[in-house]
Design a protein around this motif. Structure first.
Motif, PDB file in Angstrom:
ATOM      1  N   TYR A 141       8.107   0.284   0.181  1.00  0.00           N
ATOM      2  CA  TYR A 141       9.525   0.052  -0.106  1.00  0.00           C
ATOM      3  C   TYR A 141       9.964  -1.384   0.174  1.00  0.00           C
ATOM      4  CZ  TYR A 141       9.875   5.030  -0.711  1.00  0.00           C
ATOM      5  OH  TYR A 141       9.686   6.301  -1.183  1.00  0.00           O
ATOM      6  N   TYR A 144       8.421  13.387 -13.349  1.00  0.00           N
ATOM      7  CA  TYR A 144       7.243  14.257 -13.225  1.00  0.00           C
ATOM      8  C   TYR A 144       7.563  15.409 -12.289  1.00  0.00           C
ATOM      9  CZ  TYR A 144       6.964  11.442  -9.006  1.00  0.00           C
ATOM     10  OH  TYR A 144       7.289  10.799  -7.837  1.00  0.00           O
ATOM     11  N   ILE A 197      11.402  10.861 -10.068  1.00  0.00           N
ATOM     12  CA  ILE A 197      11.670   9.945 -11.174  1.00  0.00           C
ATOM     13  C   ILE A 197      11.319   8.532 -10.720  1.00  0.00           C
ATOM     14  CG2 ILE A 197      13.510  11.407 -12.133  1.00  0.00           C
ATOM     15  CD1 ILE A 197      15.518   9.351 -11.224  1.00  0.00           C
ATOM     16  N   GLU A 198      10.855   7.749 -11.662  1.00  0.00           N
ATOM     17  CA  GLU A 198      10.499   6.359 -11.368  1.00  0.00           C
ATOM     18  C   GLU A 198      11.058   5.504 -12.500  1.00  0.00           C
ATOM     19  OE1 GLU A 198       9.178   6.198  -8.478  1.00  0.00           O
ATOM     20  OE2 GLU A 198       8.049   8.061  -8.213  1.00  0.00           O
ATOM     21  N   ARG A 221      11.340   4.590   5.941  1.00  0.00           N
ATOM     22  CA  ARG A 221      10.565   5.548   5.179  1.00  0.00           C
ATOM     23  C   ARG A 221       9.128   5.545   5.670  1.00  0.00           C
ATOM     24  NH1 ARG A 221      11.236   8.903   2.802  1.00  0.00           N
ATOM     25  NH2 ARG A 221      10.409   8.578   0.731  1.00  0.00           N
ATOM     26  N   GLY A 240      12.765   4.615  -7.384  1.00  0.00           N
ATOM     27  CA  GLY A 240      12.636   6.023  -7.762  1.00  0.00           C
ATOM     28  C   GLY A 240      12.850   6.932  -6.573  1.00  0.00           C
ATOM     29  N   PHE A 244       2.351  21.145  -1.764  1.00  0.00           N
ATOM     30  CA  PHE A 244       3.774  21.331  -2.050  1.00  0.00           C
ATOM     31  C   PHE A 244       4.041  20.671  -3.398  1.00  0.00           C
ATOM     32  CE2 PHE A 244       5.074  16.950  -1.143  1.00  0.00           C
ATOM     33  CZ  PHE A 244       3.986  16.504  -0.410  1.00  0.00           C
ATOM     34  N   ALA A 279      14.007  11.915  -1.333  1.00  0.00           N
ATOM     35  CA  ALA A 279      14.021  10.592  -0.722  1.00  0.00           C
ATOM     36  C   ALA A 279      13.373   9.584  -1.652  1.00  0.00           C
ATOM     37  CB  ALA A 279      13.266  10.632   0.606  1.00  0.00           C
ATOM     38  N   GLY A 319      13.620   5.069  -3.047  1.00  0.00           N
ATOM     39  CA  GLY A 319      14.120   3.714  -2.879  1.00  0.00           C
ATOM     40  C   GLY A 319      13.435   2.746  -3.822  1.00  0.00           C
ATOM     41  N   ALA A 357      11.553  11.135  -4.905  1.00  0.00           N
ATOM     42  CA  ALA A 357      10.873  12.418  -5.076  1.00  0.00           C
ATOM     43  C   ALA A 357      11.603  13.460  -4.252  1.00  0.00           C
ATOM     44  CB  ALA A 357       9.409  12.316  -4.649  1.00  0.00           C
ATOM     45  N   CYS A 358      11.648  14.656  -4.839  1.00  0.00           N
ATOM     46  CA  CYS A 358      12.393  15.758  -4.243  1.00  0.00           C
ATOM     47  C   CYS A 358      11.405  16.894  -3.977  1.00  0.00           C
ATOM     48  CB  CYS A 358      13.449  16.166  -5.271  1.00  0.00           C
ATOM     49  SG  CYS A 358      14.165  17.753  -4.985  1.00  0.00           S
ATOM     50  N   GLY A 359      11.442  17.459  -2.783  1.00  0.00           N
ATOM     51  CA  GLY A 359      10.523  18.554  -2.434  1.00  0.00           C
ATOM     52  C   GLY A 359      11.018  19.870  -3.027  1.00  0.00           C
ATOM     53  N   ARG A 413       7.273  22.980   5.279  1.00  0.00           N
ATOM     54  CA  ARG A 413       6.244  21.920   5.277  1.00  0.00           C
ATOM     55  C   ARG A 413       4.899  22.559   4.975  1.00  0.00           C
ATOM     56  NH1 ARG A 413       6.132  18.195  10.322  1.00  0.00           N
ATOM     57  NH2 ARG A 413       4.804  19.781  11.223  1.00  0.00           N
ATOM     58  N   LEU A 452       6.454   5.468   3.975  1.00  0.00           N
ATOM     59  CA  LEU A 452       5.499   4.845   3.062  1.00  0.00           C
ATOM     60  C   LEU A 452       5.805   3.344   3.043  1.00  0.00           C
ATOM     61  CD1 LEU A 452       6.836   7.635   1.563  1.00  0.00           C
ATOM     62  CD2 LEU A 452       4.743   7.353   0.276  1.00  0.00           C
ATOM     63  N   THR A 502       4.175   8.372  -6.938  1.00  0.00           N
ATOM     64  CA  THR A 502       4.723   7.061  -7.314  1.00  0.00           C
ATOM     65  C   THR A 502       3.589   6.087  -7.643  1.00  0.00           C
ATOM     66  OG1 THR A 502       6.551   7.479  -5.813  1.00  0.00           O
ATOM     67  CG2 THR A 502       6.282   5.212  -6.566  1.00  0.00           C
TER      68      THR A 502
HETATM   69  P1  HAM Z   1       8.339  11.358   0.687  1.00  0.00           P
HETATM   70  O1  HAM Z   1       9.544  11.103   1.555  1.00  0.00           O
HETATM   71  O2  HAM Z   1       7.023  11.264   1.327  1.00  0.00           O
HETATM   72  O3  HAM Z   1       8.468  10.331  -0.519  1.00  0.00           O
HETATM   73  O4  HAM Z   1       8.482  12.778   0.016  1.00  0.00           O
HETATM   74  C1  HAM Z   1       9.622  13.127  -0.751  1.00  0.00           C
HETATM   75  C2  HAM Z   1      10.034  14.561  -0.480  1.00  0.00           C
HETATM   76  O5  HAM Z   1       8.924  15.440  -0.665  1.00  0.00           O
HETATM   77  C3  HAM Z   1      10.479  14.850   0.947  1.00  0.00           C
HETATM   78  O6  HAM Z   1      11.833  14.474   1.149  1.00  0.00           O
HETATM   79  C4  HAM Z   1      10.309  16.353   1.022  1.00  0.00           C
HETATM   80  O7  HAM Z   1      11.399  17.017   0.414  1.00  0.00           O
HETATM   81  C5  HAM Z   1       9.058  16.576   0.175  1.00  0.00           C
HETATM   82  N1  HAM Z   1       7.863  16.733   1.024  1.00  0.00           N
HETATM   83  C6  HAM Z   1       7.101  15.759   1.567  1.00  0.00           C
HETATM   84  N2  HAM Z   1       6.083  16.295   2.286  1.00  0.00           N
HETATM   85  C7  HAM Z   1       6.192  17.636   2.187  1.00  0.00           C
HETATM   86  C8  HAM Z   1       5.439  18.752   2.697  1.00  0.00           C
HETATM   87  N3  HAM Z   1       4.330  18.577   3.434  1.00  0.00           N
HETATM   88  N4  HAM Z   1       5.864  20.006   2.390  1.00  0.00           N
HETATM   89  C9  HAM Z   1       6.966  20.199   1.631  1.00  0.00           C
HETATM   90  N5  HAM Z   1       7.700  19.188   1.112  1.00  0.00           N
HETATM   91  C10 HAM Z   1       7.333  17.919   1.385  1.00  0.00           C
HETATM   92  C11 HAM Z   1       7.546  10.229  -1.526  1.00  0.00           C
HETATM   93  O8  HAM Z   1       6.663  11.028  -1.739  1.00  0.00           O
HETATM   94  C12 HAM Z   1       7.816   9.052  -2.466  1.00  0.00           C
HETATM   95  N6  HAM Z   1       6.770   9.063  -3.540  1.00  0.00           N
HETATM   96  C13 HAM Z   1       9.196   9.118  -3.052  1.00  0.00           C
HETATM   97  C14 HAM Z   1       9.503   8.016  -4.027  1.00  0.00           C
HETATM   98  C15 HAM Z   1       9.422   8.072  -5.359  1.00  0.00           C
HETATM   99  N7  HAM Z   1       9.879   6.789  -3.713  1.00  0.00           N
HETATM  100  C16 HAM Z   1      10.036   6.070  -4.813  1.00  0.00           C
HETATM  101  N8  HAM Z   1       9.733   6.855  -5.840  1.00  0.00           N
END
Ligand code: HAM
Length: 426
Positions: free
Chosen positions: A265, A109, A132-133, A260, A305, A127, A285, A287, A307-309, A123, A262, A87
């Motif tokens: 938010y 992305y 989306i943003e 969250r 936006g 990863f 997750a 917001g 992000a999905c793992g 985890r 981070l 993000t």
């Molecule tokens: P985040 O909650 O840190 O948010 O990560 C989003 C998703 O990435 C998590 O729900 C999970 O599915 C996956 N994830 C995080 N850490 C790991 C890990 N160590 N191994 C596997 N999967 C993982 C963000 O990263 C924000 N940038 C989301 C966002 C975008 N908010 C606004 N725009």
């Protein structure tokens, strides 16, 4: 050198092997299609950024910045970091290239992210995220759209049973007021909190809302609620979002303890979870983060936006979705002897030129061995060039999956007879 130990991959960083990659490619194709359907455009930013970018966005006192970043000094003495999320990079790129000046941007992305967490199922230290943003919109309509993008991706992959939770964190000032009230309340109950929460109390009390400890949860039951601290416009926006989600039949629940990890938010946040993957239940997750562009030195730009793992999403696709076919050639070419080898490469190239996936035996071997390889390759047809037909204008064609007999055909009819067999087996 004999006796050397095998070099291994880095702990928590995985190879994606043939056989697994087909599911990844299918999920990535769905991501591209769904993003495009909503008018989002792809952005690719570097995997390495200045460390400062993450310190100023994710926040100094978050787990990610405090202990999970892969940070190093390069040969110029600059502190660089492997991105733990993207993000901040999207907003940096938006500021840097003037993409946010009198413009809005819908971006998506996919790519690897790096966090030095304790590896376990779901985890990892490297990863992948799909994110989306939406940069430049302030209303509840874009928030509902973002959630709809996720929902459509799950349904396009055949995934059901995800739980969507939403919350509103309010503006920075509303949150600061709440933080003070929560801290004061928790200080009165400090002895009943788990050790982690006690540690967080001073610097990041909001994260205590996330605690899974039952004693802490009990204390939280009597704590002030964030929703009481929202300003009226924030509360109205959050209600509007709920109306919009209801209008498109997206099921959700409000969880006033959803926070969250981070710091950027502001306003609405959400998380999709599953109960099918064990401890690592968060699939996606995100917001709103209206302050980030300014925090990184640009103008104020409202933004939201998610992000999905992908590792977690793909686990679910494997559990719930239809099976992805393994990639394999449709035709296997077997050749006996040097003359046949020339025919083999020529016929194979002609077939490939016509759009057929072909694997040539390569490396000689008896016909029996070559046909065993053909069987193992899961090709549907073998083209055989043995001593009898090598150097002539004929080839032998053998269906491998039980449809019909081997026949000898003119080279000019090869494509048609291969197609006849592959069509009949589909
Ligand atoms: P985040 O909650 O840190 O948010 O990560 C989003 C998703 O990435 C998590 O729900 C999970 O599915 C996956 N994830 C995080 N850490 C790991 C890990 N160590 N191994 C596997 N999967 C993982 C963000 O990263 C924000 N940038 C989301 C966002 C975008 N908010 C606004 N725009």
């Amino acid at each position: 050198m004999a006796g050397e130990t095998n070099v291994q991959s880095v702990r928590g960083m995985n190879d994606l092997l043939p056989g697994q990659i087909e599911t990844w490619q299918r999920v990535e194709a769905a991501i591209r299609e769904v993003s495009c359907r909503y008018g989002y455009r792809e952005i690719r930013t570097p995997v390495v950024e200045r460390t400062e970018l993450f310190r100023r966005s994710i926040g100094e006192q978050t787990d990610i910045v405090e202990k999970e970043m892969y940070t190093f000094t390069d040969n110029n003495g600059d502190s660089l970091t492997l991105r733990p999320e993207a993000t901040a990079s999207c907003v940096r790129a938006g500021n840097e290239h003037g993409l946010l000046h009198n413009q809005t941007q819908r971006l998506w992305y996919v790519g690897p992210m790096f966090r030095h967490e304790r590896p376990q199922k779901g985890r990892y230290r490297q990863f992948h995220q799909f994110g989306i943003e939406a940069l430049g919109w302030a209303g509840s309509d874009i928030e509902a759209e973002i959630i709809a993008v996720g929902e459509r991706l799950w349904s396009s992959l055949g995934i059901t049973g995800l739980n969507l939770e939403i919350n509103s964190l309010g503006s920075v000032s509303a949150r600061a007021n709440y933080r003070d009230a929560l801290k004061a309340y928790l200080l009165d109950h400090v002895d009943a909190l788990d050790a982690d929460s006690q540690r967080r109390l001073e610097r990041n009390p909001l994260r205590i809302l996330d605690s899974k400890d039952s004693g802490t949860q009990e204390v939280l039951d009597g704590a002030p609620s964030l929703s009481d601290f929202l300003e009226s416009a924030e509360r109205e926006g959050f209600e509007r979002l709920q109306q919009l989600l209801t209008a498109v039949n997206i099921r959700f629940s409000v969880n006033t303890r959803l926070v969250r990890g981070l710091d950027y938010y502001t306003g609405f946040v959400f998380e999709w979870t599953t109960d099918q993957l064990g401890a690592q239940s968060a699939i996606c997750a995100g917001g709103r983060y209206d302050g980030l562009a300014e925090q990184l030195g640009g103008r104020a730009v409202p933004a939201a936006g998610f992000a999905c793992g992908l590792e977690r999403l793909i686990e679910l696709v494997i559990l719930q979705g239809e099976e992805t076919p393994i990639q394999s050639p449709r035709v296997f070419v077997a050749a006996l002897g040097e003359v046949a080898e020339v025919d083999a490469i020529r016929h194979a190239e002609r077939l490939r030129g016509a759009g057929v996936d072909v694997q040539v035996n390569c490396g000689q071997g008896s016909l029996k061995k070559q046909l065993r390889r053909a069987d193992n390759s899961s090709a549907e047809v073998a083209v055989i060039i043995d001593e009898e037909v090598a150097g002539t204008s004929a080839v032998k064609v053998k269906p491998l999956r039980g449809q019909g007999e081997q026949s000898t055909v003119p080279v000019n009819d090869l494509l048609a007879s291969v197609q006849a067999i592959t069509d009949s087996s589909n």
